[in-house]
Design a protein around this motif. Sequence first.
Motif: not given
Length: 576
Positions: A282-286, A293-297, A304-310, A352-355
């Motif tokens: 989150e801090k990295k702004g991704l 939900a929290k997703i990464i585009e 990709a979904i990092l945290v679902k809406s529940n 990609e996220t790890a990079k």
Amino acid sequence: MIKTEIVVKLENWIEKALDKLGYKSEEIKIEHPNEAQFGDYSTNVALGLAKSFKTNPNELASNLKNELDLLVDSDEIIEKTEVAGAGFVNFYLKKEYLIKKAEEINYETVFRSNLAKVGLGKKMVIDYSAPNIAKPFGIGHLRSTNIGQAIYNIYKILGWNCIGDNHLGDWGTQFGKLIVAILKWGGAEKDLDSYTIDDLEKLYVKFHKEAEKDDTLVEEAREWFSKLENKDPEARKIWEKVVEISLEEFRRVYELLNVSIDVANGESFYVDKTDDLIKIIEKKGLIVDSQGAKIIEFENMPPAILVKSNGATTYFTRDMATVKYRFDNWKPDLAIYEVGVDQLLHFSQVFETAKKMGWEPKEGFVHVAHGLLRWKGGKFSTRKGDTIHLSDVIDQAMDRARELARISKISKEMTNDEKEEMVKKVAIGAIKFNDLAQDPKKDIIFDWDKVMNLSGDSGPYLQYTYARCLSVLDKTKIKETKNIINIPEKINLEEEALIKELYKFEEKIIEAAERFSPAVIAEYLLGVARLFNEFYGKHRIIDQKEEVFRLFLVRTTVSVLAFGLELLGIEKIEKM
Ligand code: ARG
């Protein structure tokens, strides 16, 4: 691309010779020609240079050859060079050199210590096998297990520091379902301790059948999973028991398959690490919020979904936590994942996220995305149901191996225990080899007739050839067969073909590592076995005047097959 000593030497010579002629080439390609008549190594460098300088390639090649001859004249490696085709220069190796290389293979400690220099000081992590808890070990995880273990073995022999990690599927919504099923249909009289892996699978299947009729079950399952995530003691107790039962089963399978994985940090290991992970990402702004939900585009992939809406985390979340954990704690130079091709998108998202997070190892991430295993004729018939269990496949392989043993002469002299031991090695060897001998990237066909064919491209064929070699060494009175003191004047075609294959072992091991493909070694071993059997079929060995040299070839074949099978994790058979 890591090069063997000889290729480096050839390159240097070519570079020097070109320099004398006033040329410089960016890249000097050196390959084995397809046909033996064109020598052992070949370069097309003259062709490329002639094209850029608009000169005659043939002329350039013959000038190159002349310069090379001055350089290699006094060397003990090259017998002769030749210009061929449109402008190739071919190299022919000296018998003395080939014999020296074969001797190195026979003196195993020398061979091993040379190999171990390749990856010295480097570290890799390989993620493989990773079956899912509460399900029997299915055929789906067989390729990952076998190929992963072989890649591990190959890197290890090349001096890499290796960590094998079994990313067990021991967390996720399916546990909610299983808990519901156990509580509802597990039978109160049945104590959790007495469950087998098959019971668990049946309950899981039943859940899905019942859930088709009754939606509330899915909701109940979700609640139970959420209880599990919140450390509810009852949920936790059932989960722990289920994990234990599964691990018991996996241990049995691994022992059978000759597989041993250093650590097993399953998905559950990362559950308490995801909160921090999410904060850091989150801090990295991704992170983007999307309907709770929290997703990464990504630019060219779905999000990709990092945290679902529940509020629940996902397989992806836990894999990101895994990447970070390995990066921080193990600091690998290379991270390999041996997982099916159906997870291509998932790993592209993870990498990609790890990079973006700066968690990429120096030499990168590799997804060895193996293809599917299909059955010849479409379907595998199982005794119990529709999912294919590894144990069904092993049972069938054992039946077929028993049939082979029944018709083998040597087995008549064996005790029943010895026979069963052999049957097991043949059966497992056959299944493993079938997995390993085919390019990991391709879908493969499981065809019993091929898998168990004693005279074809199979594991048992290699085991059989190995046993045949040993029986020759057993019959001779000459015991020292590791080296050659008097090099024979002339060697016949079959001897030559064999010795010209044996020296390639080292480069094949390196190639297998670089391509993440144990199939390179498997194919090579088949080639060696074929050449050996041609030689064996044509020439007598014992009590011939060539006996010493021929025994030396047998010995080297033994060394190569033994070492190669060890890398593939396939057991040798002394008598067959
Ligand atoms: N358990 C997963 C499955 O069966 C495979 C896990 C692979 N490794 C990983 N790090 N995701 O599909």
